[in-house]
Design a protein around this motif. Structure first.
Motif, PDB file in Angstrom:
ATOM      1  N   GLU A 155       0.827  -1.203   0.000  1.00  0.00           N
ATOM      2  CA  GLU A 155       0.000   0.000   0.000  1.00  0.00           C
ATOM      3  C   GLU A 155       0.860   1.252   0.000  1.00  0.00           C
ATOM      4  OE1 GLU A 155      -3.568  -2.177   2.573  1.00  0.00           O
ATOM      5  OE2 GLU A 155      -2.309  -0.631   3.495  1.00  0.00           O
ATOM      6  N   HIS A 196      -8.662  -0.508  -3.027  1.00  0.00           N
ATOM      7  CA  HIS A 196      -9.805  -0.528  -2.099  1.00  0.00           C
ATOM      8  C   HIS A 196      -9.341  -0.193  -0.680  1.00  0.00           C
ATOM      9  CE1 HIS A 196     -13.402  -1.865   0.013  1.00  0.00           C
ATOM     10  NE2 HIS A 196     -12.634  -2.653   0.748  1.00  0.00           N
ATOM     11  N   HIS A 197      -8.213  -0.782  -0.256  1.00  0.00           N
ATOM     12  CA  HIS A 197      -7.703  -0.526   1.089  1.00  0.00           C
ATOM     13  C   HIS A 197      -7.280   0.938   1.256  1.00  0.00           C
ATOM     14  CE1 HIS A 197      -6.662  -5.055   1.761  1.00  0.00           C
ATOM     15  NE2 HIS A 197      -7.950  -4.791   1.874  1.00  0.00           N
ATOM     16  N   ARG A 199      -8.479   3.555  -0.378  1.00  0.00           N
ATOM     17  CA  ARG A 199      -9.703   4.363  -0.302  1.00  0.00           C
ATOM     18  C   ARG A 199     -10.325   4.276   1.088  1.00  0.00           C
ATOM     19  NH1 ARG A 199     -11.959   1.993  -6.005  1.00  0.00           N
ATOM     20  NH2 ARG A 199     -11.194   3.640  -7.412  1.00  0.00           N
ATOM     21  N   ARG A 200     -10.304   3.086   1.664  1.00  0.00           N
ATOM     22  CA  ARG A 200     -10.911   2.895   2.982  1.00  0.00           C
ATOM     23  C   ARG A 200     -10.112   3.613   4.073  1.00  0.00           C
ATOM     24  NH1 ARG A 200      -9.906  -1.122   6.499  1.00  0.00           N
ATOM     25  NH2 ARG A 200      -8.872  -2.369   4.904  1.00  0.00           N
ATOM     26  N   LYS A 201      -8.775   3.636   3.935  1.00  0.00           N
ATOM     27  CA  LYS A 201      -7.940   4.240   4.969  1.00  0.00           C
ATOM     28  C   LYS A 201      -7.867   5.765   4.854  1.00  0.00           C
ATOM     29  CE  LYS A 201      -5.105   0.145   5.774  1.00  0.00           C
ATOM     30  NZ  LYS A 201      -3.740  -0.450   5.808  1.00  0.00           N
ATOM     31  N   PHE A 203     -10.001   8.233   1.948  1.00  0.00           N
ATOM     32  CA  PHE A 203     -11.373   8.625   1.618  1.00  0.00           C
ATOM     33  C   PHE A 203     -11.732   7.999   0.266  1.00  0.00           C
ATOM     34  CE2 PHE A 203      -8.358  11.972   0.599  1.00  0.00           C
ATOM     35  CZ  PHE A 203      -8.591  12.242  -0.737  1.00  0.00           C
ATOM     36  N   PRO A 204     -13.010   7.730   0.025  1.00  0.00           N
ATOM     37  CA  PRO A 204     -13.415   6.965  -1.163  1.00  0.00           C
ATOM     38  C   PRO A 204     -12.999   7.582  -2.487  1.00  0.00           C
ATOM     39  CG  PRO A 204     -15.215   7.076   0.417  1.00  0.00           C
ATOM     40  CD  PRO A 204     -14.161   8.014   0.919  1.00  0.00           C
TER      41      PRO A 204
END
Length: 226
Positions: A155, A196-197, A199-201, A203-204
């Motif tokens: 990431e 996806h990770h 965006r989750r950590k 903001f989308p």
């Protein structure tokens, strides 16, 4: 950042790869000058090359001269046991961006590589900042709006690529090469999972999907339609 390491000493190459692994670089290693030149002629994305001059067959100087004749501007850090002034001048004149004489300290190799990458991107500092996110490669730290964010190694590498090139569209294949390099089998949905990770950590809207094309991190938030 994806680095091409060209070094025929297997022990030294293994040591360099091990030393640079904590820096979140993706290191691809070749021990042959001709193969290195072929890789650089292709579409493989590399952010820098660490190049030994004393290679068998096609030596490092020939690789360097050929790369520059092709118009390839990849930053090159030369490693060599040739410590004479004339040798250093010849390497720099052939197109090297920096020169490190063997034996060298790992800390100096890391510092010179960071400086090389900063210069290639026109940055005075290695710290990357965009849309409230701050990534510091030297300390391997990330924060969002001043609060620390914990990322996995993949990431961190992926976010670093996006922050280094805001507004650039990356294909999934390019991102897989930048994050994983040659040596690892990559699951078909690996990049999607990492995105996806992230965006989750954060903001989308951090990373935008361009259907059928790839992904982009916009420099500024996009206005919502309607």
């Amino acid at each position: 950042m994806r680095i091409l390491l060209v070094e025929d000493d297997h022990s030294l190459a293994s040591g360099i790869r091990l030393a640079l692994k904590p820096e979140h670089y993706t290191i691809d290693w070749l021990s042959d000058g001709a193969l290195a030149l072929a890789a650089l002629k292709g579409k493989e994305p590399f952010d820098a090359m660490i190049l030994d001059l004393g290679l068998p067959g096609l030596d490092g100087m020939q690789v360097l001269e050929s790369v520059r004749r092709l118009g390839n501007r990849v930053p090159v850090l030369v490693l060599t046991a040739r410590d004479g002034l004339e040798d250093r001048i010849a390497g720099l004149d052939a197109g090297a961006d920096d020169y490190l004489v063997k034996p060298f300290e790992v800390a100096e190799l890391k510092a010179r590589l960071r400086a090389l990458l900063r210069r290639s991107q026109g940055q005075a500092s290695s710290i990357l900042e965009c849309r409230g996110i701050r990534l510091d490669p030297a300390s391997h730290s990330v924060s969002y709006l001043g609060k620390p964010v914990i990322l996995s190694r993949r990431e961190f590498t992926l976010l670093g690529e996006f922050l280094s090139h805001p507004g650039r569209v990356f294909t999934r294949e390019t991102l897989a090469q930048l994050v994983y390099g040659w040596e690892e089998d990559v699951e078909s949905n690996a990049i999607e999972v990492h995105v996806h990770h992230l965006r989750r950590k954060f903001f989308p809207e951090l990373i935008r999907t361009l259907r059928g094309i790839g992904y982009v991190l916009d420099k500024e938030p996009r206005e919502k339609a309607g």
